[in-house]
Design a protein around this motif. Structure first.
Motif, PDB file in Angstrom:
ATOM      1  N   LEU A 106     -45.588 -11.277 -14.331  1.00 27.19           N
ATOM      2  CA  LEU A 106     -44.944 -11.492 -15.626  1.00 27.19           C
ATOM      3  C   LEU A 106     -44.540 -12.964 -15.697  1.00 27.19           C
ATOM      4  N   GLU A 142     -43.435  -2.054 -14.272  1.00 29.80           N
ATOM      5  CA  GLU A 142     -42.799  -3.245 -14.858  1.00 29.80           C
ATOM      6  C   GLU A 142     -41.395  -2.920 -15.358  1.00 29.80           C
ATOM      7  N   GLN A 145     -34.799  -2.801 -29.622  1.00 26.91           N
ATOM      8  CA  GLN A 145     -35.116  -4.150 -29.134  1.00 26.91           C
ATOM      9  C   GLN A 145     -33.873  -5.028 -28.914  1.00 26.91           C
ATOM     10  N   PRO A 146     -32.943  -5.067 -29.876  1.00 27.67           N
ATOM     11  CA  PRO A 146     -31.794  -5.954 -29.670  1.00 27.67           C
ATOM     12  C   PRO A 146     -30.851  -5.509 -28.565  1.00 27.67           C
ATOM     13  N   GLY A 171     -43.563 -14.810 -17.911  1.00 32.38           N
ATOM     14  CA  GLY A 171     -42.418 -15.154 -18.741  1.00 32.38           C
ATOM     15  C   GLY A 171     -41.108 -14.625 -18.201  1.00 32.38           C
ATOM     16  N   PHE A 172     -41.139 -13.972 -17.066  1.00 31.90           N
ATOM     17  CA  PHE A 172     -39.936 -13.342 -16.532  1.00 31.90           C
ATOM     18  C   PHE A 172     -39.554 -14.043 -15.244  1.00 31.90           C
ATOM     19  N   ILE A 180     -38.244  -5.042 -14.234  1.00 34.21           N
ATOM     20  CA  ILE A 180     -37.459  -5.866 -15.159  1.00 34.21           C
ATOM     21  C   ILE A 180     -36.009  -5.398 -15.200  1.00 34.21           C
ATOM     22  N   LYS A 219     -33.233  -5.278 -22.487  1.00 36.52           N
ATOM     23  CA  LYS A 219     -33.784  -6.461 -21.832  1.00 36.52           C
ATOM     24  C   LYS A 219     -35.262  -6.561 -22.198  1.00 36.52           C
ATOM     25  N   HIS A 220     -35.918  -5.413 -22.253  1.00 39.80           N
ATOM     26  CA  HIS A 220     -37.310  -5.355 -22.688  1.00 39.80           C
ATOM     27  C   HIS A 220     -37.620  -3.909 -23.038  1.00 39.80           C
ATOM     28  N   ASN A 221     -38.658  -3.696 -23.839  1.00 36.06           N
ATOM     29  CA  ASN A 221     -39.057  -2.319 -24.087  1.00 36.06           C
ATOM     30  C   ASN A 221     -40.552  -2.230 -24.375  1.00 36.06           C
ATOM     31  N   TYR A 222     -41.071  -1.016 -24.275  1.00 33.29           N
ATOM     32  CA  TYR A 222     -42.518  -0.789 -24.378  1.00 33.29           C
ATOM     33  C   TYR A 222     -42.813   0.424 -25.255  1.00 33.29           C
ATOM     34  N   VAL A 281     -38.885   1.410 -30.452  1.00 37.26           N
ATOM     35  CA  VAL A 281     -39.011   0.064 -29.883  1.00 37.26           C
ATOM     36  C   VAL A 281     -38.332  -0.953 -30.806  1.00 37.26           C
ATOM     37  N   GLY A 282     -38.517  -0.768 -32.105  1.00 40.75           N
ATOM     38  CA  GLY A 282     -37.868  -1.670 -33.047  1.00 40.75           C
ATOM     39  C   GLY A 282     -36.357  -1.499 -33.059  1.00 40.75           C
TER      40      GLY A 282
END
Lengths: 596, 185
Positions: free
Chosen positions: A199, A163, A142-143, A201-202, A167, A146-149, A138-139
């Motif tokens: 969501l 989700e 991340q960059p 924020g989305f 997304i 778009k999103h990760n879990y 995940v780290g």
């Protein structure tokens, strides 16, 4: 082929809450998202999910494509997604499996391609202990996502899966990664999939402002020298037709980005083809000379703008864009129309006056013909040069009734393809535009072919990029895919060599590259192949490739030190370009066609 | 110039990392960043001080809004707001200087929150300017250790009432706010 607001396919699998393992939940979620093909590579931390796959593969509900390197799983999912407009899915194990994905995920994310990646992770009890094959996926990703879990609780798994697809698919498409701990895959829990996604924020589909649309119309209606700069967004929103209506109604010429090739047919009189670093001189000159520039679904990448402060310096700029963050990032427009092109273009069209802009179009045609005189030397080809190969490939593929998909790698051949292949519609060309990932073509072509076995898929790669992912030849054979492969083999990392020639005083450091005997290599994979050294062999070999069932590989041993022109040096304005030297070059989609 | 941005985000593991990672990756210049709980359970509040021009601030707002876990972003630079920072400053003391230090603290309405024979801890609350100037005043005595929270901000009552957070209206409000950024060029 559009990616706009696609509803998940109705799979008929919605059976209400059920008890099952986390592994089963992964596959059940995919079924509900309409996924039938996944690209992956197993390993320890994803083994429970693979074990559960047996049931779904057994009855044919899900087909798993085994890749030879995880990077290619992401590229295949990417190629599949670009070819279908649906979300591409890849699945790999923890640690090295997941870190190998990164290049592929970054490639897809940079080009707004919807991909969901599922990675196994060490059990929750071992998280953070530097366990075997543990990496902070995940780290790390991340960059480039778009999103990760990270899933550490089975109760969250179904919602996260839903989700993730939501997304990846909604709004500007992108990459979502779901990292699932091994114990979560093994545990049992209640599966349901009837969630309403919340969501806050989305905000995938911004509300279109009619004021913005009106302001954009007012500006365009007063233009004397308007120009449209059309990007990938046209294809993603499936608005080629609306764009063509606008172009023809208002008499506006069109320049495209690399990912926008074919947004309107390149045979259209108002198509100026691709602009930017290797765009035609008249296309770039048009950008610099226009008084209103309508940018649609593009993000003013440095490869299209050249030197920013001199880009379309005299023009008012209208920016149609879905992602608000792209507005004002590189270029501050005079009018921004934020929203889905599938909404904004139909709203825009009736507000635009019918115009011809005859003087402007005449001027552009004059420039085009000047370019022809300056740059075109029609001559009999005596040496095998890449533009000739590409043009013949176009002739050959033009004759087929099949859907044609050309997948290019990165470098000189990629630019020649964009110049000399004539793209009739958006989505014909799949290529890594933003990240510029060598090694993309072969796996992406494979992914595209998986989506449509009847299509004629050509992988066009250089000898450098091809050698980065050629292990996937085995995957092609394992899946019995009829991918056709053209290697534009010039013995160099050609684009880098070109830069060394022009900017580094011809010091060819690290660019001469040895190739294997590609015919023997193909033979080892039981793929028919041929080598071509002379122009007279090109047409016959393409015919042979097309008449061969299954894959075919051609090693085009082209002239070594040929450069891609025109060329805008990095940091230069787009009209300060290096023209084609004469003789030896041909024009792409100009009024004057080369004799071949 | 300095811009004050406030963002609300889902209180989940890694959210701070997502936000700070994005800011680093996009090469934004952040002077201070402060995270805390908000009035809503499950929602954290971040206050950013961004150094740059209007375009940079506009980009930071837009890029923050793209982070999926960020639920709302406001640029409160041009709004009436209470801006505060808290500082804890451990100053070296001698019997001779202790009185003077305490006097300075009093002038700044700062409190003495810990004291012993060697040093004392001043707790200062105020705008960054005020905290800066107190620190400069105390520096000659010898500052042994110091911690500052960075800016926190809250809009004044009448300003606050105009905004409703965590609803779609905030996006429209922010949209028109951002929209004005490119109309003037």
């Amino acid at each position: 082929m559009a990616i706009a607001k696609r509803e998940p396919a109705n799979t008929g699998y919605d059976l209400g809450p059920q008890e099952m393992t986390g592994s089963q939940m992964i596959w059940e979620s995919l079924l509900r998202e309409g996924v039938q093909i996944v690209f992956g590579h197993p390993g320890g931390a994803i083994l429970p999910a693979y074990d559960a796959l047996a049931e779904y593969e057994g009855d044919g509900r899900i087909h798993h494509v085994l890749v030879r390197h995880e990077q290619c799983a992401a590229h295949m999912a990417d190629g599949f997604a670009r070819a279908t407009g649906e979300v591409g899915v890849c699945i790999v194990t923890s640690g090295p499996g997941a870190t190998n994905l990164v290049t592929g995920l970054a490639t897809a994310q940079m080009d707004s391609v919807p991909v969901v990646a599922i990675t196994g992770q060490v059990p929750t009890s071992l998280l953070g202990t530097d366990a075997f094959q543990e990496s902070d996926v995940v780290g790390v990703t991340q960059p480039v996502c778009k999103h990760n879990y990270l899933v550490t609780d089975i109760a969250e798994l179904p919602l996260i899966m839903k989700e993730a697809f939501y997304i990846a698919r909604e709004g500007r498409p992108g990459v979502v990664l779901v990292d699932v701990c091994k114990d979560v895959q093994i545990e049992s829990g209640t599966f349901r999939y009837d969630f309403d996604i919340s969501l806050p924020g989305f905000e995938p589909w911004p509300v279109v402002s009619s004021d913005e649309v009106q302001a954009a119309a007012d500006l365009l209606n007063e233009a004397e020298r308007p120009l449209i700069l059309a990007g990938h967004g046209i294809h993603l929103s499936n608005t080629s037709e609306e764009l063509l209506q606008l172009v023809e109604k208002a008499g506006i010429p069109v320049v495209t980005t690399l990912l926008g090739t074919g947004n309107i047919p390149e045979t259209h009189p108002l198509s100026l083809g691709m602009g930017g670093m290797h765009g035609e001189a008249f296309a770039n000159r048009a950008v610099q000379a226009c008084d209103v520039l309508v940018a649609m679904g593009m993000r003013f990448d440095d490869r299209i703008t050249g030197r920013l402060d001199r880009f379309a310096a005299d023009a008012k700029i209208i920016h149609f864009e879905l992602d608000r963050a792209e507005v004002g990032k590189n270029i501050v427009p005079d009018v921004a129309v934020v929203g889905d092109l599938a909404e904004t273009l139909p709203a825009y069209l009736p507000l635009i006056k019918e115009r011809r802009h005859q003087d402007w179009v005449d001027t552009l045609n004059e420039w085009r013909s000047e370019t022809d005189e300056a740059d075109i030397i029609q001559y009999e080809v005596e040496e095998l040069i890449p533009p000739y190969v590409i043009r013949q490939l176009w002739h050959a593929t033009e004759q087929t009734d099949k859907r044609v998909i050309v997948v290019t790698d990165v470098g000189q051949h990629q630019m020649w393809e964009s110049q000399y292949y004539i793209h009739e519609h958006a989505g014909m060309l799949l290529t890594s535009g933003g990240l510029g990932t060598m090694g993309y073509a072969l796996p992406a072509a494979l992914g595209a072919q998986m989506s449509d076995r009847e299509a004629l898929v050509w992988c066009v790669a250089g000898d450098g990029g091809f050698q980065m992912t050629l292990q996937e030849l085995a995957t092609i054979q394992q899946e019995r895919l009829p991918v056709k492969i053209a290697i534009i083999n010039n013995g160099f990392l050609g684009m880098v060599r070109q830069w060394q020639q022009i900017f580094y005083d011809k010091r060819y450091v690290g660019t001469p590259i040895l190739s294997p005997d590609y015919v023997k290599l193909a033979d080892a994979y039981d793929i028919p192949a041929a080598v071509v050294r002379h122009p007279s062999e090109v047409v016959p070999v393409l015919e042979r490739a097309h008449s061969t069932d299954g894959p075919f590989l051609v090693d085009f041993q082209v002239k070594e030190e040929v450069n891609v022109y025109p060329m805008v040096a990095p940091g230069a304005a787009v009209d300060e370009l290096i023209r084609r030297p004469k003789p030896g070059y041909v024009q792409g989609y100009s009024g004057v066609q080369p004799s071949w | 110039m300095q811009y004050t941005l406030v963002a609300w985000m889902r209180d989940k593991p890694g959210v701070l990392n997502r936000v700070s990672g994005m800011l680093r990756r996009r090469n934004f210049n952040i002077d201070s960043l402060q995270v805390s709980h908000s009035e809503t359970p499950g929602i954290s509040r971040m206050t950013f001080v961004v150094d740059g021009d209007e375009r940079v601030a506009d980009q930071v707002v837009k890029q923050l809004r793209k982070v999926v876990d960020v639920t709302a972003v406001e640029d409160i630079t041009n709004r009436l707001a209470i801006l505060r920072e808290l500082a804890l400053i451990r100053v070296r003391t001698t019997p001779e200087t202790r009185g003077e230090i305490m006097q300075f603290a009093e002038i700044y309405r700062a409190q003495i929150v810990d004291v012993n024979t060697e040093n004392l801890v001043v707790q200062a609350v105020g705008t960054e300017d005020k905290v800066d100037s107190l620190i400069e005043l105390l520096r000659p005595f010898g500052i042994e250790e110091m911690v500052r929270t960075g800016r926190v901000a809250l809009c004044r009552g009448d300003e606050r009432a105009k905004k409703k957070r965590h609803s779609t209206s905030i996006f429209k409000a922010a949209a028109s706010l951002n929209g004005s950024g490119h109309d003037d060029q």
